[in-house]
Motif scaffolding. Sequence first.
Motif, PDB file in Angstrom:
ATOM      1  N   ALA A  41      -6.002  -9.149   3.253  1.00 54.18           N
ATOM      2  CA  ALA A  41      -4.912  -9.051   4.224  1.00 54.18           C
ATOM      3  C   ALA A  41      -3.911 -10.176   4.026  1.00 54.18           C
ATOM      4  O   ALA A  41      -2.693  -9.950   3.968  1.00 54.18           O
ATOM      5  CB  ALA A  41      -5.475  -9.083   5.644  1.00 54.18           C
ATOM      6  N   LEU A  42      -4.436 -11.388   3.872  1.00 52.34           N
ATOM      7  CA  LEU A  42      -3.544 -12.526   3.662  1.00 52.34           C
ATOM      8  C   LEU A  42      -2.811 -12.393   2.328  1.00 52.34           C
ATOM      9  O   LEU A  42      -1.611 -12.674   2.231  1.00 52.34           O
ATOM     10  CB  LEU A  42      -4.345 -13.831   3.695  1.00 52.34           C
ATOM     11  CG  LEU A  42      -3.556 -15.111   3.449  1.00 52.34           C
ATOM     12  CD1 LEU A  42      -2.463 -15.275   4.489  1.00 52.34           C
ATOM     13  CD2 LEU A  42      -4.469 -16.322   3.453  1.00 52.34           C
ATOM     14  N   GLY A  43      -3.533 -11.926   1.321  1.00 52.37           N
ATOM     15  CA  GLY A  43      -2.934 -11.746  -0.001  1.00 52.37           C
ATOM     16  C   GLY A  43      -1.767 -10.781   0.031  1.00 52.37           C
ATOM     17  O   GLY A  43      -0.677 -11.092  -0.470  1.00 52.37           O
ATOM     18  N   SER A  44      -1.949  -9.616   0.645  1.00 50.15           N
ATOM     19  CA  SER A  44      -0.836  -8.654   0.687  1.00 50.15           C
ATOM     20  C   SER A  44       0.315  -9.208   1.499  1.00 50.15           C
ATOM     21  O   SER A  44       1.478  -9.009   1.140  1.00 50.15           O
ATOM     22  CB  SER A  44      -1.269  -7.311   1.281  1.00 50.15           C
ATOM     23  OG  SER A  44      -2.638  -7.227   1.429  1.00 50.15           O
ATOM     24  N   THR A  45      -0.005  -9.890   2.589  1.00 51.47           N
ATOM     25  CA  THR A  45       1.064 -10.491   3.388  1.00 51.47           C
ATOM     26  C   THR A  45       1.907 -11.429   2.539  1.00 51.47           C
ATOM     27  O   THR A  45       3.141 -11.351   2.546  1.00 51.47           O
ATOM     28  CB  THR A  45       0.452 -11.273   4.570  1.00 51.47           C
ATOM     29  OG1 THR A  45      -0.345 -10.395   5.356  1.00 51.47           O
ATOM     30  CG2 THR A  45       1.552 -11.862   5.436  1.00 51.47           C
ATOM     31  N   ALA A  46       1.218 -12.297   1.802  1.00 51.81           N
ATOM     32  CA  ALA A  46       1.950 -13.261   0.977  1.00 51.81           C
ATOM     33  C   ALA A  46       2.744 -12.552  -0.110  1.00 51.81           C
ATOM     34  O   ALA A  46       3.908 -12.887  -0.367  1.00 51.81           O
ATOM     35  CB  ALA A  46       0.972 -14.260   0.361  1.00 51.81           C
ATOM     36  N   GLU A  47       2.126 -11.555  -0.729  1.00 44.83           N
ATOM     37  CA  GLU A  47       2.813 -10.837  -1.802  1.00 44.83           C
ATOM     38  C   GLU A  47       4.068 -10.144  -1.289  1.00 44.83           C
ATOM     39  O   GLU A  47       5.103 -10.108  -1.952  1.00 44.83           O
ATOM     40  CB  GLU A  47       1.862  -9.810  -2.429  1.00 44.83           C
ATOM     41  CG  GLU A  47       0.852 -10.448  -3.370  1.00 44.83           C
ATOM     42  CD  GLU A  47      -0.328  -9.522  -3.656  1.00 44.83           C
ATOM     43  OE1 GLU A  47      -0.238  -8.321  -3.326  1.00 44.83           O
ATOM     44  OE2 GLU A  47      -1.345 -10.007  -4.204  1.00 44.83           O
TER      45      GLU A  47
END
Lengths: 225, 225
Positions: free
Chosen positions: A70-76
């Motif tokens: 979740a954090l990864g997609s948010t950052a991406e």
Amino acid sequence: MTAASIRARVRAEMTDEIKAVARRHLATDGANLSLRAVARDLGMASSAVYRYFASRDELLTAMIIDAYDALGSTAEAAVGGTGFTDRFLSVCHSVRDWALAHPHEWALIYGSPVPGYQAPRDTVGPAVRVILVIGRIVGEASAAGEAAAGEPIGGKLGDDLAFVAEQTAPGTPPQLIARAMGAWIHLCGAVSAELFGQLNNTIEARREFFELQMRGAAAMISRPL
Amino acid sequence: MTAASIRARVRAEMTDEIKAVARRHLATDGANLSLRAVARDLGMASSAVYRYFASRDELLTAMIIDAYDALGSTAEAAVGGTGFTDRFLSVCHSVRDWALAHPHEWALIYGSPVPGYQAPRDTVGPAVRVILVIGRIVGEASAAGEAAAGEPIGGKLGDDLAFVAEQTAPGTPPQLIARAMGAWIHLCGAVSAELFGQLNNTIEARREFFELQMRGAAAMISRPL
DNA sequence: CCCTTGGCAAGAGCAGTGCTCTCTTTTGTG
DNA sequence: CACAAAAGAGAGCACTGCTCTTGCCAAGGG
């Protein structure tokens, strides 16, 4: 219908449902959520949950992976704007915003490790997504001449950094990778400090303070030591 | 004999003994140490421990305060060398060394907060000791002209920082305080990243990497944005 | 279409936990 | 020295993670 039979589909749905309820419990009880309580909320016997997760740790692992993702997609998704500083700050704020919205999930992935718990291999993939984002931005800045490399780094550390560079943003000088990792560490540190109460009774203007910190980190990347 | 009667002294000794055993358990079980297990190790009934600590949380609070104090004295004792960078690096390494030697105690104070747990007022005094050390070093560097202030900071954040400056190192410009806090956050972030496994399978030359990071933080302080 | 078999759920049970209550023993002190 | 206050012991409650056994039920092959 598909090769993945009905059974498998129902099972996947049940698994998701358990994770959803567990995530809700995570928001109130933190990492010491009770598998039995989750089962109660689902109206099932606690032993039934063990059909889906072999142990409480395995449930936690699933939630850790989900949180990283979740954090990864948010950052991406947050890589916007033009110029290095804008792009970097955008990512930083998206990470902080996500953490503020999901404090316990942040604690799960960046807080103290659960005592008897050993993170399995499956977590490393999702875990590196946000540092990858930063690495990519820095790599682009480097290619665009927005970030000078500075003095080379030798020894074992130089090798380590060269390896990370190769994996993350090929062609980027290792010195820059070191500074990118520094920015990432500073980012995680700033978010954790805010979330874990280190700023209590001290800094009220949290967002401004964070932005100032991250501007410092961005400057750190742009100029060599 | 003294005004503090024999009873009180024996009680204090018993309290220390419990804390000592608890600290040993902390090293293996982390924050979810068992009060009953501690009692067993001491050869006493678990209910007897409650004469000394009203709850498990209270025991944890005592250990948190002790950890803050231990780290604080370590940092205070480490201020050596001449020139800002040397003094700063010396403190950083002492903090990291202590954390490596007492990982679970570090996790207790800088890791994710224990879920239902609210840190009482007694912890704030010991908690600020290490940032105070850094603040003092930066203040001295500022007075010696080793660190330029840079552009002033306005708004609420400016007020916050001015207040911290007053409490920490009177006369130091708030902008410098902001950068000092940045260095402290970077320090905590770097130690936590190493301790909590964020550097696994990536950086092997841990000490060199840490030193590089902290040199960056020091440079960040010396020069304004 | 039937019937087997693999997967699922439930319940009891074990060992452990934090914490409370009551009862007994110890011990410092007026 | 007597006594009250402090300390310890033990049982008990409600909870936890996890295992094992039992019963059930439907998916899919013959």
